[in-house]
Motif scaffolding. Structure first.
Motif, PDB file in Angstrom:
ATOM      1  N   GLY A  43      -0.700   2.681  -4.371  1.00 20.46           N
ATOM      2  CA  GLY A  43       0.326   2.012  -5.167  1.00 20.46           C
ATOM      3  C   GLY A  43       1.342   2.946  -5.786  1.00 20.46           C
ATOM      4  O   GLY A  43       2.175   2.534  -6.586  1.00 20.46           O
ATOM      5  N   LYS A  46       3.766   6.148  -1.731  1.00 20.32           N
ATOM      6  CA  LYS A  46       3.714   7.081  -0.599  1.00 20.32           C
ATOM      7  C   LYS A  46       4.211   6.425   0.690  1.00 20.32           C
ATOM      8  O   LYS A  46       5.051   6.984   1.399  1.00 20.32           O
ATOM      9  CB  LYS A  46       2.274   7.592  -0.401  1.00 20.32           C
ATOM     10  CG  LYS A  46       1.644   8.195  -1.629  1.00 20.32           C
ATOM     11  CD  LYS A  46       0.217   8.664  -1.382  1.00 20.32           C
ATOM     12  CE  LYS A  46      -0.776   7.609  -0.941  1.00 20.32           C
ATOM     13  NZ  LYS A  46      -1.067   6.565  -1.960  1.00 20.32           N
ATOM     14  N   THR A  47       3.681   5.247   0.975  1.00 25.29           N
ATOM     15  CA  THR A  47       4.067   4.563   2.210  1.00 25.29           C
ATOM     16  C   THR A  47       5.550   4.196   2.178  1.00 25.29           C
ATOM     17  O   THR A  47       6.275   4.392   3.158  1.00 25.29           O
ATOM     18  CB  THR A  47       3.197   3.299   2.411  1.00 25.29           C
ATOM     19  OG1 THR A  47       1.846   3.732   2.587  1.00 25.29           O
ATOM     20  CG2 THR A  47       3.621   2.509   3.631  1.00 25.29           C
ATOM     21  N   THR A  48       6.022   3.705   1.052  1.00 27.34           N
ATOM     22  CA  THR A  48       7.439   3.336   0.942  1.00 27.34           C
ATOM     23  C   THR A  48       8.322   4.552   1.218  1.00 27.34           C
ATOM     24  O   THR A  48       9.289   4.477   1.979  1.00 27.34           O
ATOM     25  CB  THR A  48       7.743   2.790  -0.469  1.00 27.34           C
ATOM     26  OG1 THR A  48       6.856   1.720  -0.748  1.00 27.34           O
ATOM     27  CG2 THR A  48       9.180   2.297  -0.558  1.00 27.34           C
ATOM     28  N   ASN A  60      12.529  -7.264   1.729  1.00 22.64           N
ATOM     29  CA  ASN A  60      12.884  -7.330   0.306  1.00 22.64           C
ATOM     30  C   ASN A  60      13.069  -5.928  -0.296  1.00 22.64           C
ATOM     31  O   ASN A  60      13.144  -5.767  -1.503  1.00 22.64           O
ATOM     32  CB  ASN A  60      11.843  -8.134  -0.485  1.00 22.64           C
ATOM     33  CG  ASN A  60      10.473  -7.485  -0.492  1.00 22.64           C
ATOM     34  OD1 ASN A  60      10.127  -6.730   0.404  1.00 22.64           O
ATOM     35  ND2 ASN A  60       9.686  -7.780  -1.517  1.00 22.64           N
TER      36      ASN A  60
HETATM   37  N1  LIG Z   1       7.019  -5.769   0.308  1.00 19.03           N
HETATM   38  C1  LIG Z   1       6.764  -5.452  -0.953  1.00 19.03           C
HETATM   39  N2  LIG Z   1       7.215  -6.244  -1.959  1.00 19.03           N
HETATM   40  C2  LIG Z   1       7.008  -5.934  -3.250  1.00 19.03           C
HETATM   41  N3  LIG Z   1       6.320  -4.860  -3.658  1.00 19.03           N
HETATM   42  C3  LIG Z   1       5.836  -4.037  -2.711  1.00 19.03           C
HETATM   43  C4  LIG Z   1       6.025  -4.288  -1.309  1.00 19.03           C
HETATM   44  N4  LIG Z   1       5.422  -3.300  -0.611  1.00 19.03           N
HETATM   45  C5  LIG Z   1       4.887  -2.451  -1.525  1.00 19.03           C
HETATM   46  N5  LIG Z   1       5.137  -2.891  -2.787  1.00 19.03           N
HETATM   47  C6  LIG Z   1       4.765  -2.240  -4.054  1.00 19.03           C
HETATM   48  O1  LIG Z   1       5.436  -0.984  -4.101  1.00 19.03           O
HETATM   49  C7  LIG Z   1       4.625  -0.003  -4.722  1.00 19.03           C
HETATM   50  C8  LIG Z   1       4.442   1.176  -3.807  1.00 19.03           C
HETATM   51  O2  LIG Z   1       3.668   0.761  -2.702  1.00 19.03           O
HETATM   52  P1  LIG Z   1       3.313   1.730  -1.485  1.00 19.03           P
HETATM   53  O3  LIG Z   1       4.535   2.434  -1.053  1.00 19.03           O
HETATM   54  O4  LIG Z   1       2.600   0.921  -0.466  1.00 19.03           O
HETATM   55  O5  LIG Z   1       2.317   2.766  -2.183  1.00 19.03           O
HETATM   56  P2  LIG Z   1       1.130   3.653  -1.566  1.00 19.03           P
HETATM   57  O6  LIG Z   1       1.411   3.871  -0.129  1.00 19.03           O
HETATM   58  O7  LIG Z   1       1.160   4.913  -2.370  1.00 19.03           O
HETATM   59  O8  LIG Z   1      -0.128   2.886  -1.787  1.00 19.03           O
HETATM   60  C9  LIG Z   1       3.337  -0.715  -5.104  1.00 19.03           C
HETATM   61  O9  LIG Z   1       3.451  -1.130  -6.448  1.00 19.03           O
HETATM   62  C10 LIG Z   1       3.297  -1.903  -4.178  1.00 19.03           C
HETATM   63  O10 LIG Z   1       2.580  -2.974  -4.740  1.00 19.03           O
END
Ligand SMILES: Nc1ncnc2c1ncn2[C@@H]1O[C@H](COP(=O)(O)OP(=O)(O)O)[C@@H](O)[C@H]1O
Ligand SMILES: [Mg+2]
Length: 333
Positions: A43, A46-48, A60
């Motif tokens: 959360g 990282k992935t984003t 979105n």
């Molecule tokens: N499509 C989405 N819509 C809204 N919030 C999102 C979406 N995808 C990820 N998030 C939120 O964005 C934040 C970063 O997520 P993410 O990049 O997946 O983190 P990690 O890879 O470190 O777990 C988190 O709070 C997650 O819940």
């Protein structure tokens, strides 16, 4: 010129109730041959951050600011709409994906078309970018299968006929099929057993070294990236809170969150205590905490931390930390 230059990147997700501040003011440079470990709890963004590099983001997602330059070319100019929305199918991005930048996704199941054999899908990826014949393509795939340890006679199987680990391995094969300049591996081995995991990651790094390509290796577990990366960026609540060469991160961490991930907090009196987990969890990113986002969980937090947002500052030439008090809070290991 760096291979990859991310500058002041801010990406939010739109929700009905507001905006998720997923990535806030992130800057990272990556040179050819470097391997960046991206570490933080689930959360933290990282992935984003990783997927934003080729704009494989949900619809979105919005770019609020920043640039992403790959070999000097600003990719945000290609992919970003007027309102900040992202066109993940923009002309020009297809050429970059797989060929220049490949991603080993966190979830291998969703990465394959269920009605095509895995071999055909890898072949298609290769032949979209290179004009080589069927036989040569098959030979290359056989070589890739050997590297990732899948029996060659399984090329004609469909995704559902593979185990989770085999799907993950074939995705790794696909990611290296075109010798990309940058390989992004998002928690690539969570579906694999430990021995396979070590072997495949070692193999990936060997390939990366021989081709002088770069890698971004993502994990929630700092010990996994330790052996693999040349430098490490620690992410907390959408921000990079510390970045340094790998050895430096382990020897002289300068952010309490990094220390926590290393499971070693110095106590106030100076003796070292081992923590099994960090109490609490990362904050809700719709309303991130004021001041330092880690302050609600930080054992050292002072008033300043709760009120003033810290900037990433230089500890030394290639080491930076976003702790207000990094001069005072450090550990002698
Ligand atoms: N499509 C989405 N819509 C809204 N919030 C999102 C979406 N995808 C990820 N998030 C939120 O964005 C934040 C970063 O997520 P993410 O990049 O997946 O983190 P990690 O890879 O470190 O777990 C988190 O709070 C997650 O819940
Ligand atoms: Mg993730």
């Amino acid at each position: 010129m760096s291979l990859l230059e991310i500058k002041d990147l801010t990406i939010y997700y739109r929700l009905q109730g507001g905006w998720v501040h997923a990535i806030e003011n992130v800057s990272v440079n990556l040179e050819s041959g470097e391997r960046l470990g991206l570490v933080g709890e689930s959360g933290c963004g990282k992935t984003t951050l990783a997927y934003s590099i080729t704009f494989l983001l949900p619809n979105n997602a919005y770019l609020k600011s920043g640039t992403i330059k790959f070999e000097g070319k600003d990719l945000t100019k290609i992919a970003i709409k007027k309102d900040g929305g992202i066109n993940m199918f923009a002309e020009g991005l297809r050429d970059i994906r797989w060929k220049e930048i490949s991603i080993i996704f966190q979830s291998a199941m969703n990465s394959f078309n269920p009605v095509m054999t895995i071999g055909d899908q890898i072949a298609e990826a290769i032949q979209t970018h290179e004009s080589i014949g069927r036989q040569e393509t098959e030979e290359r795939i056989r070589g890739l299968y050997e590297i990732v340890g899948i029996p060659k006679d399984r090329m004609d199987s469909f995704p559902h006929e593979y185990s989770g680990g085999m799907r993950q391995r074939s995705l790794i094969a696909m990611s290296i099929a075109l010798n990309p300049k940058l390989i992004i591996a998002d928690e690539p081995t969570t579906a694999l057993d430990v021995i396979t995991q070590d072997r495949i990651l070692a193999e990936l790094v060997k390939l990366q070294k021989s081709s002088n390509s770069s890698m971004i290796i993502i994990s929630h577990d700092i010990s996994i990236v330790a052996q693999l990366s040349t430098k490490i960026a620690i992410m907390y609540a959408g921000e990079i809170v510390e970045m340094a060469p790998t050895r430096e991160i382990f020897k002289a961490p300068r952010h309490p969150y990094t220390m926590a991930l290393l499971k070693a907090f110095p106590s106030i009196r100076g003796e070292k205590r081992r923590l099994v987990t960090i109490p609490g969890s990362p904050p809700d990113l719709v309303n991130p905490p004021k001041g330092c986002r880690f302050s609600p969980r930080c054992p050292f937090a002072k008033d300043k931390c709760k009120n003033e947002e810290p900037q990433l500052r230089e500890v030394s030439a290639d080491h930076s930390s976003a702790c207000h008090f990094f001069e005072e809070i450090f550990e002698v290991r």
